[in-house]
Write a protein that holds these residues in place. Structure first.
Motif, PDB file in Angstrom:
ATOM      1  N   ILE A  12      -5.937  -0.713  -2.813  1.00  0.00           N
ATOM      2  CA  ILE A  12      -6.650   0.173  -2.175  1.00  0.00           C
ATOM      3  C   ILE A  12      -6.040   1.814  -1.993  1.00  0.00           C
ATOM      4  CG2 ILE A  12      -7.978   0.794   0.176  1.00  0.00           C
ATOM      5  CD1 ILE A  12      -8.555  -1.938   0.488  1.00  0.00           C
ATOM      6  N   ILE A  36       6.129  -0.553   2.779  1.00  0.00           N
ATOM      7  CA  ILE A  36       7.261  -1.016   3.191  1.00  0.00           C
ATOM      8  C   ILE A  36       8.039  -1.624   2.011  1.00  0.00           C
ATOM      9  CG2 ILE A  36       6.224  -3.504   3.036  1.00  0.00           C
ATOM     10  CD1 ILE A  36       7.421  -4.195   5.633  1.00  0.00           C
ATOM     11  N   ASP A  37       7.621  -1.591   0.864  1.00  0.00           N
ATOM     12  CA  ASP A  37       8.220  -1.780  -0.524  1.00  0.00           C
ATOM     13  C   ASP A  37       8.266  -0.245  -1.112  1.00  0.00           C
ATOM     14  OD1 ASP A  37       8.975  -2.173  -3.096  1.00  0.00           O
ATOM     15  OD2 ASP A  37       7.647  -3.745  -3.328  1.00  0.00           O
ATOM     16  N   SER A  73      -2.777  -6.368   8.097  1.00  0.00           N
ATOM     17  CA  SER A  73      -3.261  -6.566   9.445  1.00  0.00           C
ATOM     18  C   SER A  73      -2.210  -6.797  10.344  1.00  0.00           C
ATOM     19  CB  SER A  73      -4.271  -7.788   9.496  1.00  0.00           C
ATOM     20  OG  SER A  73      -3.595  -8.826   9.139  1.00  0.00           O
ATOM     21  N   MET A  93      -8.231   0.041   7.163  1.00  0.00           N
ATOM     22  CA  MET A  93      -8.742  -1.012   6.147  1.00  0.00           C
ATOM     23  C   MET A  93      -8.576  -2.360   6.721  1.00  0.00           C
ATOM     24  SD  MET A  93     -10.418   0.673   4.202  1.00  0.00           S
ATOM     25  CE  MET A  93     -11.194  -0.419   3.262  1.00  0.00           C
ATOM     26  N   GLY A 121     -16.374  -1.317   4.289  1.00  0.00           N
ATOM     27  CA  GLY A 121     -15.566  -2.155   3.419  1.00  0.00           C
ATOM     28  C   GLY A 121     -16.366  -2.928   2.522  1.00  0.00           C
ATOM     29  N   LYS A 187      -5.813 -12.096   5.530  1.00  0.00           N
ATOM     30  CA  LYS A 187      -5.982 -11.054   4.360  1.00  0.00           C
ATOM     31  C   LYS A 187      -7.321 -11.061   3.751  1.00  0.00           C
ATOM     32  CE  LYS A 187      -1.142 -10.748   3.106  1.00  0.00           C
ATOM     33  NZ  LYS A 187      -0.125 -11.213   2.213  1.00  0.00           N
ATOM     34  N   ASN A 190     -11.334  -9.197   6.986  1.00  0.00           N
ATOM     35  CA  ASN A 190     -11.500  -8.073   7.511  1.00  0.00           C
ATOM     36  C   ASN A 190     -12.939  -7.779   7.916  1.00  0.00           C
ATOM     37  OD1 ASN A 190      -8.964  -6.797   7.571  1.00  0.00           O
ATOM     38  ND2 ASN A 190      -8.979  -7.250   5.391  1.00  0.00           N
ATOM     39  N   THR A 246      -9.129  -8.651  -2.567  1.00  0.00           N
ATOM     40  CA  THR A 246      -9.762  -7.303  -2.215  1.00  0.00           C
ATOM     41  C   THR A 246     -11.008  -6.922  -3.296  1.00  0.00           C
ATOM     42  OG1 THR A 246      -7.946  -6.696  -1.243  1.00  0.00           O
ATOM     43  CG2 THR A 246      -9.446  -4.856  -2.084  1.00  0.00           C
TER      44      THR A 246
HETATM   45  N1  LIG Z   1     -12.209  -3.718   5.368  1.00  0.00           N
HETATM   46  C1  LIG Z   1     -12.208  -4.526   4.366  1.00  0.00           C
HETATM   47  O1  LIG Z   1     -13.307  -4.746   3.990  1.00  0.00           O
HETATM   48  C2  LIG Z   1     -11.144  -4.667   3.423  1.00  0.00           C
HETATM   49  C3  LIG Z   1     -11.357  -5.326   2.103  1.00  0.00           C
HETATM   50  C4  LIG Z   1     -10.189  -5.520   1.396  1.00  0.00           C
HETATM   51  C5  LIG Z   1      -8.778  -5.438   1.752  1.00  0.00           C
HETATM   52  N2  LIG Z   1      -8.914  -5.082   2.955  1.00  0.00           N
HETATM   53  C6  LIG Z   1      -7.489  -4.925   3.738  1.00  0.00           C
HETATM   54  O2  LIG Z   1      -6.821  -3.637   3.101  1.00  0.00           O
HETATM   55  C7  LIG Z   1      -5.468  -3.861   3.264  1.00  0.00           C
HETATM   56  C8  LIG Z   1      -4.901  -3.283   1.626  1.00  0.00           C
HETATM   57  O3  LIG Z   1      -5.720  -3.937   0.695  1.00  0.00           O
HETATM   58  P1  LIG Z   1      -4.844  -4.093  -0.798  1.00  0.00           P
HETATM   59  O4  LIG Z   1      -5.825  -4.853  -1.535  1.00  0.00           O
HETATM   60  O5  LIG Z   1      -4.670  -2.823  -1.327  1.00  0.00           O
HETATM   61  O6  LIG Z   1      -3.538  -4.911  -0.629  1.00  0.00           O
HETATM   62  P2  LIG Z   1      -2.121  -4.980  -1.430  1.00  0.00           P
HETATM   63  O7  LIG Z   1      -1.516  -6.204  -1.298  1.00  0.00           O
HETATM   64  O8  LIG Z   1      -2.958  -4.512  -2.832  1.00  0.00           O
HETATM   65  O9  LIG Z   1      -1.380  -3.510  -1.029  1.00  0.00           O
HETATM   66  C9  LIG Z   1      -0.687  -3.482   0.278  1.00  0.00           C
HETATM   67  C10 LIG Z   1       0.187  -2.860   0.059  1.00  0.00           C
HETATM   68  O10 LIG Z   1       0.641  -2.465   1.561  1.00  0.00           O
HETATM   69  C11 LIG Z   1       2.049  -2.723   1.613  1.00  0.00           C
HETATM   70  N3  LIG Z   1       2.431  -3.253   2.860  1.00  0.00           N
HETATM   71  C12 LIG Z   1       2.464  -4.386   3.324  1.00  0.00           C
HETATM   72  N4  LIG Z   1       2.789  -4.281   4.688  1.00  0.00           N
HETATM   73  C13 LIG Z   1       3.181  -2.931   5.043  1.00  0.00           C
HETATM   74  C14 LIG Z   1       3.764  -2.447   6.025  1.00  0.00           C
HETATM   75  N5  LIG Z   1       4.173  -3.165   7.180  1.00  0.00           N
HETATM   76  N6  LIG Z   1       4.088  -1.074   5.933  1.00  0.00           N
HETATM   77  C15 LIG Z   1       3.704  -0.550   4.838  1.00  0.00           C
HETATM   78  N7  LIG Z   1       3.257  -0.961   3.819  1.00  0.00           N
HETATM   79  C16 LIG Z   1       3.024  -2.171   3.711  1.00  0.00           C
HETATM   80  C17 LIG Z   1       2.383  -3.511   0.455  1.00  0.00           C
HETATM   81  O11 LIG Z   1       3.559  -3.442  -0.001  1.00  0.00           O
HETATM   82  C18 LIG Z   1       1.246  -3.060  -0.698  1.00  0.00           C
HETATM   83  O12 LIG Z   1       1.976  -2.419  -1.506  1.00  0.00           O
HETATM   84  C19 LIG Z   1      -5.126  -5.612   3.259  1.00  0.00           C
HETATM   85  O13 LIG Z   1      -4.614  -5.407   4.672  1.00  0.00           O
HETATM   86  C20 LIG Z   1      -6.454  -6.130   2.983  1.00  0.00           C
HETATM   87  O14 LIG Z   1      -6.800  -7.220   3.838  1.00  0.00           O
HETATM   88  C21 LIG Z   1      -9.829  -4.723   3.803  1.00  0.00           C
END
Ligand SMILES: NC(=O)c1ccc[n+]([C@@H]2O[C@H](COP(=O)([O-])OP(=O)(O)OC[C@H]3O[C@@H](n4cnc5c(N)ncnc54)[C@H](O)[C@@H]3O)[C@@H](O)[C@H]2O)c1
Length: 270
Positions: A12, A36-37, A73, A93, A121, A187, A190, A246
């Motif tokens: 995202i 975080i990475d 989350s 998100m 979302g 995960k 949401n 996602t």
């Molecule tokens: N609201 C919605 O409908 C909806 C839909 C899809 C995903 N999401 C949520 O959105 C978030 C992002 O989704 P994504 O597909 O981009 O995930 P992803 O795994 O592709 O990317 C997440 C990124 O966040 C980083 N990260 C993890 N923990 C962290 C922290 N404590 N501090 C800083 N960075 C951190 C990871 O290293 C990674 O680069 C997830 O939590 C997912 O559950 C929400």
């Protein structure tokens, strides 16, 4: 010119960073990236046309008018608190992380004259639920259907020792309240947290999760009953290529919400 900081440079975060640079050149500027990475933030920064600084969470909040959380989350509530305390707007998100504390976060936002933004979302029908909520809503039920790989690694799957790869037909994996669903599938679910916040709360919102190797899309079926009548919506989501958990509609919804914030001269829908 609004400054935007992104926390989480995965599926995202990457999508939004690229589109903010491309679509909103005259309205917004990326102030920084945080992950975080750190390597992920560096990779994203290199992909963008302008070099964007990689910052700590505190620095990012300091330098941004709006913080977009697209990380996890486990951290979304903390990011919200930090941003709102500094009077900054925050788009979240990982809504599952807000389920316990959203009321106090809403109060903090009001006190600090800042805004918490929760995009729809991956689910459609939130517009109807929001309107319906202005009268009595009796029932909100979400049925989520996902391919097995989209549920892999969830705490519930591990705890119950479910061999997700051995499933051959359609199988109900979980049935319960949204409150329990968020803990069991942090995960994935949401949307159930968002529906709970917008509707009748996490204890009353019911969630069912079904899987089958035949499923090709992430499907959310929403059913709402109240004084307005009955609403049924079904969203058949294509998973994002870089993260099967996602749905592609999720980053699109964040982008549409951002467009509304940056260009408030038109408002369509609830
Ligand atoms: N609201 C919605 O409908 C909806 C839909 C899809 C995903 N999401 C949520 O959105 C978030 C992002 O989704 P994504 O597909 O981009 O995930 P992803 O795994 O592709 O990317 C997440 C990124 O966040 C980083 N990260 C993890 N923990 C962290 C922290 N404590 N501090 C800083 N960075 C951190 C990871 O290293 C990674 O680069 C997830 O939590 C997912 O559950 C929400």
């Amino acid at each position: 010119m609004k400054t935007i900081g992104i926390v989480g440079c995965g599926t995202i975060g990457t999508f939004l960073a690229k589109r903010i640079n491309k679509d909103f050149k005259l309205l917004a500027r990326l102030a920084g990236l945080c992950d975080i990475d750190e390597e992920k933030a560096k990779v994203l920064s290199k992909k963008l046309s302008k070099k964007i600084p990689i910052l700590s969470l505190d620095q990012l909040i300091e330098k941004s008018d709006l913080i977009i959380e697209a990380a996890s989350s486990s951290i979304s509530c903390n990011i919200c608190k930090k941003a709102l305390t500094k009077g900054k707007d925050v788009m979240v998100m990982s809504i599952g992380g807000l389920i316990k504390d959203y009321k106090s976060l809403f109060s903090l936002a009001e006190k600090k004259k800042a805004t918490i933004i929760l995009p729809s979302g991956a689910i459609c029908g939130l517009d109807g639920l929001k309107s319906a909520k202005l009268a009595n809503v009796r029932k909100v039920t979400l049925t989520t259907r996902k391919p097995p790989k989209g549920l892999k690694g969830a705490p519930y799957i591990i705890e119950k020792d479910i061999d997700i790869d051995a499933i051959t037909g359609e199988q109900v994996i979980f049935e319960g309240t949204a409150e329990d669903a968020v803990k069991a599938f942090p995960k994935n679910i949401n949307v159930s947290a968002l529906l709970s916040i917008a509707g009748i709360g996490a204890k009353k919102t019911r969630v069912k999760i079904v899987t089958s190797p035949e499923y090709m899309v992430n499907m959310h079926e929403l059913e709402v009953e109240g004084d307005f009548g009955r609403l049924v919506s079904r969203t058949e989501n294509v998973p994002s290529p870089t993260n099967p958990k996602t749905s592609f509609l999720a980053p699109l919804s964040a982008l549409a919400t951002l467009k509304q914030i940056l260009n408030p001269s038109q408002k369509i829908g609830t």
